[in-house]
Design a protein around this motif. Sequence first.
Motif, PDB file in Angstrom:
ATOM      1  N   LEU A   1       0.832  -1.203   0.000  1.00 21.20           N
ATOM      2  CA  LEU A   1       0.000   0.000   0.000  1.00 21.20           C
ATOM      3  C   LEU A   1       0.866   1.253   0.000  1.00 21.20           C
ATOM      4  O   LEU A   1       0.589   2.207  -0.732  1.00 21.20           O
ATOM      5  CB  LEU A   1      -0.946   0.001   1.205  1.00 21.20           C
ATOM      6  CG  LEU A   1      -2.046  -1.053   1.181  1.00 21.20           C
ATOM      7  CD1 LEU A   1      -2.797  -1.057   2.510  1.00 21.20           C
ATOM      8  CD2 LEU A   1      -2.996  -0.836   0.018  1.00 21.20           C
ATOM      9  N   ASP A   2       1.913   1.250   0.811  1.00 22.11           N
ATOM     10  CA  ASP A   2       2.813   2.402   0.856  1.00 22.11           C
ATOM     11  C   ASP A   2       3.564   2.576  -0.460  1.00 22.11           C
ATOM     12  O   ASP A   2       3.677   3.687  -0.983  1.00 22.11           O
ATOM     13  CB  ASP A   2       3.811   2.259   2.001  1.00 22.11           C
ATOM     14  CG  ASP A   2       3.176   2.416   3.363  1.00 22.11           C
ATOM     15  OD1 ASP A   2       2.056   2.964   3.453  1.00 22.11           O
ATOM     16  OD2 ASP A   2       3.788   1.963   4.354  1.00 22.11           O
TER      17      ASP A   2
ATOM     18  N   ARG B   1       2.759   1.595  -3.505  1.00 16.49           N
ATOM     19  CA  ARG B   1       1.946   1.857  -4.697  1.00 16.49           C
ATOM     20  C   ARG B   1       1.038   3.072  -4.572  1.00 16.49           C
ATOM     21  O   ARG B   1       0.390   3.456  -5.541  1.00 16.49           O
ATOM     22  CB  ARG B   1       1.126   0.620  -5.025  1.00 16.49           C
ATOM     23  CG  ARG B   1       2.034  -0.542  -5.393  1.00 16.49           C
ATOM     24  CD  ARG B   1       1.280  -1.751  -5.778  1.00 16.49           C
ATOM     25  NE  ARG B   1       2.207  -2.867  -5.944  1.00 16.49           N
ATOM     26  CZ  ARG B   1       1.825  -4.094  -6.145  1.00 16.49           C
ATOM     27  NH1 ARG B   1       0.540  -4.385  -6.209  1.00 16.49           N
ATOM     28  NH2 ARG B   1       2.718  -5.051  -6.287  1.00 16.49           N
ATOM     29  N   SER B   2       1.009   3.688  -3.400  1.00 18.96           N
ATOM     30  CA  SER B   2       0.129   4.848  -3.214  1.00 18.96           C
ATOM     31  C   SER B   2       0.496   6.007  -4.133  1.00 18.96           C
ATOM     32  O   SER B   2      -0.374   6.610  -4.746  1.00 18.96           O
ATOM     33  CB  SER B   2       0.153   5.309  -1.762  1.00 18.96           C
ATOM     34  OG  SER B   2      -0.581   4.409  -0.971  1.00 18.96           O
TER      35      SER B   2
ATOM     36  N   ALA C   1      -0.456   5.239  -7.602  1.00 15.61           N
ATOM     37  CA  ALA C   1      -1.871   4.848  -7.708  1.00 15.61           C
ATOM     38  C   ALA C   1      -2.027   3.534  -8.468  1.00 15.61           C
ATOM     39  O   ALA C   1      -2.968   3.354  -9.229  1.00 15.61           O
ATOM     40  CB  ALA C   1      -2.705   5.955  -8.323  1.00 15.61           C
TER      41      ALA C   1
ATOM     42  N   ASP D   1      -7.323   0.516  -6.018  1.00 20.60           N
ATOM     43  CA  ASP D   1      -6.308   1.501  -5.661  1.00 20.60           C
ATOM     44  C   ASP D   1      -6.002   1.385  -4.166  1.00 20.60           C
ATOM     45  O   ASP D   1      -6.878   1.020  -3.374  1.00 20.60           O
ATOM     46  CB  ASP D   1      -6.799   2.912  -5.967  1.00 20.60           C
ATOM     47  CG  ASP D   1      -6.919   3.171  -7.466  1.00 20.60           C
ATOM     48  OD1 ASP D   1      -6.242   2.483  -8.250  1.00 20.60           O
ATOM     49  OD2 ASP D   1      -7.700   4.059  -7.839  1.00 20.60           O
ATOM     50  N   PRO D   2      -4.772   1.713  -3.774  1.00 23.95           N
ATOM     51  CA  PRO D   2      -4.397   1.614  -2.362  1.00 23.95           C
ATOM     52  C   PRO D   2      -5.343   2.340  -1.407  1.00 23.95           C
ATOM     53  O   PRO D   2      -5.627   1.842  -0.315  1.00 23.95           O
ATOM     54  CB  PRO D   2      -2.994   2.237  -2.326  1.00 23.95           C
ATOM     55  CG  PRO D   2      -2.451   1.963  -3.694  1.00 23.95           C
ATOM     56  CD  PRO D   2      -3.630   2.105  -4.612  1.00 23.95           C
ATOM     57  N   SER D   3      -5.875   3.479  -1.821  1.00 26.91           N
ATOM     58  CA  SER D   3      -6.777   4.223  -0.927  1.00 26.91           C
ATOM     59  C   SER D   3      -8.034   3.415  -0.624  1.00 26.91           C
ATOM     60  O   SER D   3      -8.539   3.450   0.504  1.00 26.91           O
ATOM     61  CB  SER D   3      -7.144   5.576  -1.528  1.00 26.91           C
ATOM     62  OG  SER D   3      -7.821   5.402  -2.764  1.00 26.91           O
TER      63      SER D   3
ATOM     64  N   ARG E   1      -7.211   0.564   1.842  1.00 29.50           N
ATOM     65  CA  ARG E   1      -7.160   1.096   3.216  1.00 29.50           C
ATOM     66  C   ARG E   1      -8.568   1.296   3.780  1.00 29.50           C
ATOM     67  O   ARG E   1      -8.810   1.050   4.960  1.00 29.50           O
ATOM     68  CB  ARG E   1      -6.375   2.402   3.257  1.00 29.50           C
ATOM     69  CG  ARG E   1      -4.883   2.199   3.031  1.00 29.50           C
ATOM     70  CD  ARG E   1      -4.112   3.492   3.210  1.00 29.50           C
ATOM     71  NE  ARG E   1      -2.736   3.363   2.799  1.00 29.50           N
ATOM     72  CZ  ARG E   1      -1.762   2.853   3.532  1.00 29.50           C
ATOM     73  NH1 ARG E   1      -2.026   2.412   4.746  1.00 29.50           N
ATOM     74  NH2 ARG E   1      -0.535   2.781   3.071  1.00 29.50           N
TER      75      ARG E   1
END
Length: 106
Positions: free
Chosen positions: A18-19, A21-22, A25, A83-85, A88
């Motif tokens: 996640l970190d 690829r944030s 995106a 997407d990583p967002s 999360r």
Amino acid sequence: MAEEQHQARADPELLRQLDDRSAAAEPVVAVFALRHPQGVVLSPDEVESLTSKLVRRVEREGESDVKDVNVFQNVGMFAVAADPSLIRLFLEQPEIESGVANQQRD
């Protein structure tokens, strides 16, 4: 405080992805286990329904669509590419017990 909850319910490899690829995106694929009362097994229909509800809620809150969803009805889990967002946001949902990265490092 929400970050502490993520770390308690997400494996380190998922958090790393996640970190990483944030900024770009890039989608992340995660596998989530649904929370259920101890001793209670969710039926396949309940798993499908709950997963659909979660996906709609996260898409609405994140103002974005997931790329793909695969529901494992018989084991109370699902995989999602997003997407990583959005990943999360899934980790913040009370119905999620845990999340792991679909691809683990060797």
